[in-house]
Scaffold this motif. Structure first.
Motif, PDB file in Angstrom:
ATOM      1  N   ASN A 275      59.465  57.521  22.847  1.00 25.88           N
ATOM      2  CA  ASN A 275      58.285  56.648  22.858  1.00 25.88           C
ATOM      3  C   ASN A 275      58.426  55.578  21.775  1.00 25.88           C
ATOM      4  OD1 ASN A 275      57.707  57.994  20.478  1.00 25.88           O
ATOM      5  ND2 ASN A 275      56.032  59.180  21.326  1.00 25.88           N
ATOM      6  N   ILE A 276      57.983  54.367  22.103  1.00 30.04           N
ATOM      7  CA  ILE A 276      58.188  53.224  21.223  1.00 30.04           C
ATOM      8  C   ILE A 276      56.882  52.457  21.068  1.00 30.04           C
ATOM      9  CG2 ILE A 276      59.516  51.096  20.871  1.00 30.04           C
ATOM     10  CD1 ILE A 276      61.477  52.417  22.972  1.00 30.04           C
ATOM     11  N   LEU A 277      56.488  52.237  19.825  1.00 24.80           N
ATOM     12  CA  LEU A 277      55.293  51.440  19.529  1.00 24.80           C
ATOM     13  C   LEU A 277      55.685  49.964  19.525  1.00 24.80           C
ATOM     14  CD1 LEU A 277      52.266  51.556  18.523  1.00 24.80           C
ATOM     15  CD2 LEU A 277      53.217  51.316  16.215  1.00 24.80           C
ATOM     16  N   PHE A 278      55.042  49.182  20.378  1.00 26.12           N
ATOM     17  CA  PHE A 278      55.295  47.743  20.460  1.00 26.12           C
ATOM     18  C   PHE A 278      54.184  46.976  19.752  1.00 26.12           C
ATOM     19  CE2 PHE A 278      58.706  48.508  23.174  1.00 26.12           C
ATOM     20  CZ  PHE A 278      59.234  47.352  23.739  1.00 26.12           C
ATOM     21  N   THR A 279      54.560  46.064  18.867  1.00 26.38           N
ATOM     22  CA  THR A 279      53.567  45.222  18.186  1.00 26.38           C
ATOM     23  C   THR A 279      54.103  43.789  18.084  1.00 26.38           C
ATOM     24  OG1 THR A 279      54.489  45.826  16.019  1.00 26.38           O
ATOM     25  CG2 THR A 279      52.604  47.116  16.798  1.00 26.38           C
ATOM     26  N   GLY A 280      53.258  42.902  17.574  1.00 26.97           N
ATOM     27  CA  GLY A 280      53.635  41.504  17.426  1.00 26.97           C
ATOM     28  C   GLY A 280      53.128  40.663  18.587  1.00 26.97           C
ATOM     29  N   GLY A 281      53.080  39.352  18.367  1.00 30.77           N
ATOM     30  CA  GLY A 281      52.496  38.442  19.350  1.00 30.77           C
ATOM     31  C   GLY A 281      53.149  38.497  20.715  1.00 30.77           C
ATOM     32  N   GLY A 282      54.459  38.794  20.760  1.00 32.16           N
ATOM     33  CA  GLY A 282      55.157  38.868  22.042  1.00 32.16           C
ATOM     34  C   GLY A 282      54.679  39.997  22.931  1.00 32.16           C
ATOM     35  N   THR A 283      53.945  40.946  22.353  1.00 29.68           N
ATOM     36  CA  THR A 283      53.402  42.064  23.135  1.00 29.68           C
ATOM     37  C   THR A 283      52.414  41.570  24.192  1.00 29.68           C
ATOM     38  OG1 THR A 283      53.672  43.462  21.189  1.00 29.68           O
ATOM     39  CG2 THR A 283      52.269  44.329  22.912  1.00 29.68           C
ATOM     40  N   TYR A 284      51.807  40.409  23.954  1.00 36.63           N
ATOM     41  CA  TYR A 284      50.849  39.854  24.921  1.00 36.63           C
ATOM     42  C   TYR A 284      51.552  39.147  26.081  1.00 36.63           C
ATOM     43  CZ  TYR A 284      47.436  40.717  21.228  1.00 36.63           C
ATOM     44  OH  TYR A 284      46.651  41.312  20.275  1.00 36.63           O
ATOM     45  N   ASN A 285      52.864  38.992  25.991  1.00 37.05           N
ATOM     46  CA  ASN A 285      53.629  38.367  27.069  1.00 37.05           C
ATOM     47  C   ASN A 285      53.892  39.436  28.127  1.00 37.05           C
ATOM     48  OD1 ASN A 285      55.709  37.302  28.720  1.00 37.05           O
ATOM     49  ND2 ASN A 285      56.469  36.020  27.054  1.00 37.05           N
ATOM     50  N   THR A 286      52.958  39.578  29.059  1.00 31.53           N
ATOM     51  CA  THR A 286      53.009  40.685  30.027  1.00 31.53           C
ATOM     52  C   THR A 286      54.244  40.598  30.925  1.00 31.53           C
ATOM     53  OG1 THR A 286      51.500  39.389  31.408  1.00 31.53           O
ATOM     54  CG2 THR A 286      50.528  41.138  30.084  1.00 31.53           C
ATOM     55  N   PHE A 287      54.687  39.383  31.227  1.00 28.36           N
ATOM     56  CA  PHE A 287      55.893  39.210  32.050  1.00 28.36           C
ATOM     57  C   PHE A 287      57.113  39.794  31.340  1.00 28.36           C
ATOM     58  CE2 PHE A 287      59.315  36.232  33.710  1.00 28.36           C
ATOM     59  CZ  PHE A 287      59.374  36.817  34.978  1.00 28.36           C
ATOM     60  N   LEU A 288      57.232  39.523  30.035  1.00 26.56           N
ATOM     61  CA  LEU A 288      58.332  40.066  29.236  1.00 26.56           C
ATOM     62  C   LEU A 288      58.232  41.589  29.142  1.00 26.56           C
ATOM     63  CD1 LEU A 288      60.771  39.897  27.310  1.00 26.56           C
ATOM     64  CD2 LEU A 288      59.164  39.358  25.449  1.00 26.56           C
ATOM     65  N   ILE A 289      57.033  42.093  28.847  1.00 26.30           N
ATOM     66  CA  ILE A 289      56.840  43.548  28.726  1.00 26.30           C
ATOM     67  C   ILE A 289      57.204  44.251  30.032  1.00 26.30           C
ATOM     68  CG2 ILE A 289      55.129  45.385  28.381  1.00 26.30           C
ATOM     69  CD1 ILE A 289      55.895  43.989  25.794  1.00 26.30           C
ATOM     70  N   ASP A 290      56.766  43.692  31.158  1.00 30.16           N
ATOM     71  CA  ASP A 290      57.079  44.305  32.460  1.00 30.16           C
ATOM     72  C   ASP A 290      58.590  44.314  32.708  1.00 30.16           C
ATOM     73  OD1 ASP A 290      54.437  44.815  32.969  1.00 30.16           O
ATOM     74  OD2 ASP A 290      54.124  43.063  34.254  1.00 30.16           O
ATOM     75  N   LYS A 291      59.260  43.254  32.295  1.00 26.76           N
ATOM     76  CA  LYS A 291      60.722  43.207  32.453  1.00 26.76           C
ATOM     77  C   LYS A 291      61.391  44.308  31.626  1.00 26.76           C
ATOM     78  CE  LYS A 291      62.079  38.479  33.695  1.00 26.76           C
ATOM     79  NZ  LYS A 291      63.130  38.840  34.667  1.00 26.76           N
ATOM     80  N   ILE A 292      60.918  44.483  30.391  1.00 31.93           N
ATOM     81  CA  ILE A 292      61.497  45.529  29.528  1.00 31.93           C
ATOM     82  C   ILE A 292      61.244  46.908  30.136  1.00 31.93           C
ATOM     83  CG2 ILE A 292      61.411  46.615  27.245  1.00 31.93           C
ATOM     84  CD1 ILE A 292      60.555  43.797  26.161  1.00 31.93           C
ATOM     85  N   LYS A 293      60.005  47.134  30.594  1.00 32.77           N
ATOM     86  CA  LYS A 293      59.658  48.430  31.196  1.00 32.77           C
ATOM     87  C   LYS A 293      60.541  48.744  32.401  1.00 32.77           C
ATOM     88  CE  LYS A 293      54.762  48.843  29.895  1.00 32.77           C
ATOM     89  NZ  LYS A 293      53.360  48.755  30.379  1.00 32.77           N
ATOM     90  N   SER A 294      60.920  47.719  33.151  1.00 31.23           N
ATOM     91  CA  SER A 294      61.729  47.940  34.358  1.00 31.23           C
ATOM     92  C   SER A 294      63.174  48.313  34.036  1.00 31.23           C
ATOM     93  CB  SER A 294      61.713  46.683  35.237  1.00 31.23           C
ATOM     94  OG  SER A 294      62.506  45.657  34.662  1.00 31.23           O
ATOM     95  N   LYS A 295      63.572  48.103  32.773  1.00 23.42           N
ATOM     96  CA  LYS A 295      64.963  48.324  32.380  1.00 23.42           C
ATOM     97  C   LYS A 295      65.148  49.557  31.491  1.00 23.42           C
ATOM     98  CE  LYS A 295      65.596  43.285  32.393  1.00 23.42           C
ATOM     99  NZ  LYS A 295      66.210  43.129  33.711  1.00 23.42           N
ATOM    100  N   THR A 296      64.072  50.312  31.235  1.00 25.06           N
ATOM    101  CA  THR A 296      64.194  51.500  30.389  1.00 25.06           C
ATOM    102  C   THR A 296      63.246  52.600  30.873  1.00 25.06           C
ATOM    103  OG1 THR A 296      63.988  52.363  28.132  1.00 25.06           O
ATOM    104  CG2 THR A 296      62.479  50.599  28.725  1.00 25.06           C
ATOM    105  N   ALA A 297      63.660  53.844  30.641  1.00 25.86           N
ATOM    106  CA  ALA A 297      62.805  54.981  31.004  1.00 25.86           C
ATOM    107  C   ALA A 297      61.910  55.395  29.835  1.00 25.86           C
ATOM    108  CB  ALA A 297      63.674  56.155  31.425  1.00 25.86           C
ATOM    109  N   SER A 298      62.094  54.780  28.667  1.00 26.87           N
ATOM    110  CA  SER A 298      61.295  55.131  27.489  1.00 26.87           C
ATOM    111  C   SER A 298      59.840  54.723  27.683  1.00 26.87           C
ATOM    112  CB  SER A 298      61.844  54.429  26.247  1.00 26.87           C
ATOM    113  OG  SER A 298      63.175  54.820  26.005  1.00 26.87           O
ATOM    114  N   GLU A 299      58.946  55.498  27.061  1.00 30.38           N
ATOM    115  CA  GLU A 299      57.516  55.172  27.133  1.00 30.38           C
ATOM    116  C   GLU A 299      57.201  54.063  26.125  1.00 30.38           C
ATOM    117  OE1 GLU A 299      53.093  57.207  26.510  1.00 30.38           O
ATOM    118  OE2 GLU A 299      54.897  58.305  25.900  1.00 30.38           O
ATOM    119  N   ILE A 300      56.669  52.962  26.626  1.00 31.37           N
ATOM    120  CA  ILE A 300      56.299  51.837  25.772  1.00 31.37           C
ATOM    121  C   ILE A 300      54.798  51.916  25.488  1.00 31.37           C
ATOM    122  CG2 ILE A 300      56.037  49.322  25.705  1.00 31.37           C
ATOM    123  CD1 ILE A 300      58.710  49.188  27.258  1.00 31.37           C
ATOM    124  N   ILE A 301      54.476  52.035  24.212  1.00 29.46           N
ATOM    125  CA  ILE A 301      53.078  52.206  23.808  1.00 29.46           C
ATOM    126  C   ILE A 301      52.548  50.904  23.220  1.00 29.46           C
ATOM    127  CG2 ILE A 301      51.532  53.432  22.223  1.00 29.46           C
ATOM    128  CD1 ILE A 301      53.699  55.768  22.491  1.00 29.46           C
TER     129      ILE A 301
END
Length: 347
Positions: A275-301
């Motif tokens: 599990n990984i805690l995500f912070t910082g302004g880029g966290t609001y970039n939902t397109f980027l977050i969705d891309k990262i989620k699609s490339k890893t099985a880790s839980e993004i919090i």
């Protein structure tokens, strides 16, 4: 004993000054509570002065160092007055990075802490990076000490700011390293389209990935280097910006967003973080977050807004508290310095 500290953070993306008042207490372990926090956007004048500071003469830069220190002091003074704050023990200021070249033994964060003290009358701790660079470290990332002592319930902590960096435990040590540039590039590309940033990644979503550009970005030497390692604006100027010249900004945004997602997911997958805690302004970039989620099985919090926005300012406040107590606040396993140490200049 409870300690009240104000942390100041100005990131490379220049979206404003983060001010965070937090209460820290140590019993068996450290605990914290964010009491007040806000981001003060820079005026166009201040944003321009900070953005172009890398081109100033030595005399002009010294002048800006003082002026920006007084500016920071006034912002803190207004913040204290606005919320009628009392009994604050210290201010910890990161300053604004102009130069970061650890291989040449220097890093510079402007904003003279003595000027902050003159404006506020409070003890100030600043210049957290220089000592580490002199000790053969990268001077970055510094936040891992806070990840270790305040956010240990997560396997890893990942910040999406001007640059992305990750912090995690490996072989009973806290390691950390920069992964890739994020908002420092995305914001500049968005500005070419008359937007200050790519809201939710909507612009990138409309673009087409340039496979040739993506290949060039992914083949940069930095990505093959082992940790510890860090990035700065100079690296972007040398290796990234030239690749993006004379290209369609929407397609560059799409390609850069894909590149960032690939590099971040690669770093996550290599270290098998659950599990990984995500912070910082880029966290609001939902397109980027969705891309990262699609490339890893880790839980993004994705935590609550105050942690997303103010985790770095919070941790610099915490580093100030550690410095005041003469405790280690920089981890050599994260920066590559010769030993753990207690960093920061007291004013």
């Amino acid at each position: 004993m409870k300690t009240l500290a104000i942390g100041l953070m100005s990131g490379t993306s220049l979206d404003g000054l983060d001010i965070c008042l937090a209460e820290f207490e140590k019993q068996n372990s450290w605990t914290f509570q964010i009491l007040k926090a806000e981001t003060l956007p820079y005026s166009k004048d201040w944003e321009n002065r900070l953005r172009t500071s890398v081109h100033l003469s030595a005399e002009e830069l010294l002048e800006l160092h003082s002026e920006y220190g007084f500016y920071l002091g006034r912002q803190v003074k207004d913040f204290i007055g606005k919320y009628q704050l009392e009994n604050i023990h210290l201010i910890a200021s990161h300053g604004h990075t102009v130069f970061h070249q650890p291989q040449r033994k220097f890093t510079l964060q402007i904003g003279d802490g003595r000027a902050i003290k003159l404006e506020t009358g409070l003890p100030v701790i600043y210049d957290f990076r220089s000592q580490d660079v002199l000790m053969k470290g990268n001077g970055a990332p510094l936040v891992p000490v806070g990840d270790e002592l305040l956010f240990s319930e997560y396997d890893a902590c990942l910040n999406l700011g001007g640059f992305s960096n990750i912090s995690l435990r490996l072989n009973d040590q806290r390691i950390a390293f920069d992964i890739a540039p994020v908002n420092i590039i995305l914001n500049r590309l968005a500005e070419r389209l008359n937007q200050s940033f790519d809201n939710n990644g909507n612009l990138a979503k409309e673009g087409k990935i340039d496979e040739e550009l993506l290949k060039k970005l992914n083949s940069l030497d930095f990505y093959t280097q082992s940790h510890p390692k860090s990035l700065g604006i100079e690296w972007c100027s040398q290796f990234i910006f030239p690749l993006l010249e004379n290209r369609e900004p929407v397609d560059s945004l799409a390609t850069m967003t894909e590149h960032i997602a690939q590099q971040i997911s690669k770093a996550i997958n290599e270290h098998h973080s659950k599990n990984i805690l995500f912070t910082g302004g880029g966290t609001y970039n939902t397109f980027l977050i969705d891309k990262i989620k699609s490339k890893t099985a880790s839980e993004i919090i994705i935590p609550k807004k105050e942690i997303i926005d103010y985790k770095e300012a919070l941790i610099f406040a915490f580093m100030g508290v550690l410095k005041m107590n003469s405790e280690i606040n920089v981890l050599s396993s994260a920066t590559g310095s010769t030993s753990d140490h207690c960093s920061g200049v007291m004013a």
